[in-house]
Scaffold this motif. Structure first.
Motif, mmCIF file in Angstrom:
data_model
loop_
_atom_site.group_PDB
_atom_site.id
_atom_site.type_symbol
_atom_site.label_atom_id
_atom_site.label_comp_id
_atom_site.label_asym_id
_atom_site.label_seq_id
_atom_site.Cartn_x
_atom_site.Cartn_y
_atom_site.Cartn_z
ATOM 1 N N SER A 133 0.832 -1.210 0.000
ATOM 2 C CA SER A 133 0.000 0.000 0.000
ATOM 3 C C SER A 133 0.862 1.254 0.000
ATOM 4 O O SER A 133 0.539 2.243 -0.666
ATOM 5 N N THR A 134 1.981 1.231 0.737
ATOM 6 C CA THR A 134 2.876 2.394 0.767
ATOM 7 C C THR A 134 3.580 2.566 -0.574
ATOM 8 O O THR A 134 3.692 3.677 -1.093
ATOM 9 N N ILE A 135 4.054 1.461 -1.133
ATOM 10 C CA ILE A 135 4.699 1.530 -2.447
ATOM 11 C C ILE A 135 3.721 2.077 -3.477
ATOM 12 O O ILE A 135 4.048 2.989 -4.260
ATOM 13 N N ASN A 136 2.511 1.551 -3.470
ATOM 14 C CA ASN A 136 1.517 1.879 -4.487
ATOM 15 C C ASN A 136 1.016 3.303 -4.367
ATOM 16 O O ASN A 136 0.596 3.912 -5.361
ATOM 17 N N SER A 137 1.050 3.850 -3.148
ATOM 18 C CA SER A 137 0.496 5.188 -2.936
ATOM 19 C C SER A 137 1.554 6.281 -2.937
ATOM 20 O O SER A 137 1.242 7.441 -3.215
ATOM 21 N N ARG A 138 2.821 5.922 -2.629
ATOM 22 C CA ARG A 138 3.818 6.972 -2.434
ATOM 23 C C ARG A 138 5.065 6.841 -3.314
ATOM 24 O O ARG A 138 5.706 7.846 -3.615
ATOM 25 N N TYR A 139 5.417 5.639 -3.691
ATOM 26 C CA TYR A 139 6.716 5.452 -4.342
ATOM 27 C C TYR A 139 6.635 4.781 -5.706
ATOM 28 O O TYR A 139 7.644 4.285 -6.217
ATOM 29 N N THR A 140 5.470 4.800 -6.324
ATOM 30 C CA THR A 140 5.309 4.155 -7.623
ATOM 31 C C THR A 140 6.312 4.689 -8.640
ATOM 32 O O THR A 140 6.849 3.928 -9.458
ATOM 33 N N HIS A 141 6.577 5.987 -8.578
ATOM 34 C CA HIS A 141 7.465 6.616 -9.567
ATOM 35 C C HIS A 141 8.874 6.051 -9.522
ATOM 36 O O HIS A 141 9.553 5.971 -10.550
ATOM 37 N N LEU A 142 9.319 5.623 -8.336
ATOM 38 C CA LEU A 142 10.671 5.079 -8.220
ATOM 39 C C LEU A 142 10.791 3.709 -8.884
ATOM 40 O O LEU A 142 11.861 3.331 -9.359
ATOM 41 N N PHE A 143 9.686 2.987 -8.916
ATOM 42 C CA PHE A 143 9.677 1.674 -9.563
ATOM 43 C C PHE A 143 9.441 1.812 -11.070
ATOM 44 O O PHE A 143 10.067 1.120 -11.867
ATOM 45 N N LYS A 144 8.543 2.722 -11.444
ATOM 46 C CA LYS A 144 8.273 2.933 -12.868
ATOM 47 C C LYS A 144 9.503 3.466 -13.593
ATOM 48 O O LYS A 144 9.724 3.176 -14.780
ATOM 49 N N SER A 145 10.294 4.271 -12.883
ATOM 50 C CA SER A 145 11.506 4.836 -13.497
ATOM 51 C C SER A 145 12.617 3.803 -13.641
ATOM 52 O O SER A 145 13.597 4.035 -14.353
ATOM 53 N N GLY A 146 12.469 2.675 -12.944
ATOM 54 C CA GLY A 146 13.496 1.645 -12.993
ATOM 55 C C GLY A 146 14.563 1.790 -11.933
ATOM 56 O O GLY A 146 15.482 0.962 -11.855
ATOM 57 N N LEU A 147 14.468 2.843 -11.091
ATOM 58 C CA LEU A 147 15.471 3.021 -10.040
ATOM 59 C C LEU A 147 15.413 1.888 -9.023
ATOM 60 O O LEU A 147 16.445 1.397 -8.558
ATOM 61 N N LEU A 148 14.183 1.479 -8.654
ATOM 62 C CA LEU A 148 13.989 0.438 -7.644
ATOM 63 C C LEU A 148 13.257 -0.765 -8.220
ATOM 64 O O LEU A 148 12.498 -0.643 -9.182
ATOM 65 N N LYS A 149 13.481 -1.900 -7.590
ATOM 66 C CA LYS A 149 12.714 -3.100 -7.922
ATOM 67 C C LYS A 149 12.421 -3.863 -6.638
ATOM 68 O O LYS A 149 13.173 -3.772 -5.657
ATOM 69 N N ILE A 150 11.306 -4.565 -6.622
ATOM 70 C CA ILE A 150 10.974 -5.411 -5.470
ATOM 71 C C ILE A 150 11.875 -6.639 -5.521
ATOM 72 O O ILE A 150 11.938 -7.343 -6.525
ATOM 73 N N PHE A 151 12.549 -6.869 -4.425
ATOM 74 C CA PHE A 151 13.613 -7.860 -4.339
ATOM 75 C C PHE A 151 13.104 -9.206 -3.837
ATOM 76 O O PHE A 151 13.451 -10.262 -4.358
ATOM 77 N N VAL A 152 12.265 -9.142 -2.790
ATOM 78 C CA VAL A 152 11.778 -10.365 -2.160
ATOM 79 C C VAL A 152 10.575 -10.024 -1.297
ATOM 80 O O VAL A 152 10.426 -8.885 -0.841
ATOM 81 N N GLN A 153 9.691 -11.004 -1.094
ATOM 82 C CA GLN A 153 8.573 -10.867 -0.164
ATOM 83 C C GLN A 153 9.052 -11.322 1.212
ATOM 84 O O GLN A 153 9.376 -12.497 1.401
#
Length: 352
Positions: free
Chosen positions: A217-237
């Protein structure tokens, strides 16, 4: 003239009074609760700095809570970061008025205080607080910069990753430490950031390479741009259950790397917090009728159609759990055997 009652008449008279008193007591209690809260201010103490997920959830609740509380008190949110939210939790448990006007909104780690802290550091009993419930459940995720040498979680057994964290007692700190100690991945943590917002700013500056303890929920609401830009990726659950959508995308679960039953038990205790991702409580000693009323109002607020519309716009997950259910989970956690607790404690401390 003196009246004389037979034993049967006296018993009937007594039972009638008893029935009448039972019938009116709930109404009197409700009136008393409404009279108490009318004109008052209820303060929600958030255990992190402004702007993060816990703070944003609390302010969402603030906007819809009052109309469900008898007497419709004003609602304020105050921030008290520090010690992985234990500062705020201890304040509400020990210092704040025990009248139902102060609510704690700590990290999900707070109910695990017996596990995360040494006895000398705990000056309240988490199992004896009055839990109102939790706004949602969640799965924790670890995110890393795409330019980190460890491209996958499996790579982290060979290449080091440095994460940002609030404190050793916060999920951003002890989750990566636990994975290093239990599974053997090469994770380290830089502590001292006030909250997730500051950690993410450090990730963007490449001060640290990532963050554990994030939720979707935090990623989806606040940090989506960092993932869409390719700077970050989800590493593990960082989970023993995981999210179906993440699993379908091929994001592994940390529990799948456990090799022994003991490792699974240790990780299972830590991951129990996912069931109460956004907990709220009042101090012990608050009058029972106020606890009951506030628990009812808490659940009603999270089911409020206006709140749900706003949550949908913010892309917040809302899956409330009642205070009664949360209370039972926490009592069960605090009744775990000391032998297991000691092993869990050792797993979340930085090795010297």
């Amino acid at each position: 003239m003196t009246s004389h009652f037979s034993a049967a008449t006296a018993a009937l008279f007594a039972s009638t009074i008893f029935v009448q008193s039972v019938a009116v007591t709930p109404a009197h209690a409700a009136d008393a609760v409404e009279d108490f809260y009318k004109g008052k201010t209820v303060i929600i103490i958030v255990g992190t700095s402004p702007g993060g997920g816990y703070d944003t959830y609390a302010r969402l609740l603030q906007r819809h809570f009052s109309k469900h509380i008898p007497g419709n008190p004003r609602i304020q949110v105050q921030n008290m970061p520090g010690a992985g939210s234990n500062r705020a939790a201890a304040y509400v448990a020990n210092v704040s008025p025990k009248d139902g006007t102060v609510i704690a909104a700590p990290f999900a780690t707070q109910p695990l205080a017996r596990v995360l802290l040494n006895k000398s550091q705990i000056n309240y009993d988490p199992s004896k607080l009055n839990y109102l419930g939790t706004a949602t459940n969640d799965t924790y995720l670890c995110a890393v910069r795409s330019d980190a040498r460890a491209k996958t979680f499996k790579d982290a057994f060979q290449y080091p990753v440095v994460f940002g964290g609030t404190a050793e007692t916060g999920s951003t700190g002890y989750l990566p430490l636990m994975l290093a100690n239990v599974l053997g991945v090469k994770f380290d943590v830089v502590f001292g950031y006030p909250g997730s917002q500051q950690i993410m700013a450090a990730v963007e500056k490449n001060e640290v390479q990532g963050m554990c303890g994030l939720n979707w929920s935090t990623i989806n609401s606040r940090y989506t741009h960092l993932f869409k830009s390719g700077l970050l990726k989800i590493f593990v659950q960082d989970s023993d259950i995981g999210m179906p959508e993440m699993t379908k995308l091929g994001i592994p679960r940390t529990i799948d790397y456990a090799k022994t039953d003991e490792q699974k038990k240790i990780m299972g205790v830590i991951y129990s917090q996912a069931r109460f991702a956004r907990p709220y409580f009042m101090a012990g000693g608050v009058p029972t009728e106020r606890v009951t009323a506030m628990r009812k109002a808490f659940m009603a607020a999270w089911k409020d159609k206006d709140l749900l519309k706003e949550a949908d716009r913010l892309k917040f997950s809302i899956e409330p759990l009642s205070g009664e259910e949360l209370q039972k989970i926490i009592v069960d956690i605090n009744n775990l055997p000391d032998s297991l607790i000691d092993k869990v404690k050792a797993s979340i401390r930085r090795k010297k």
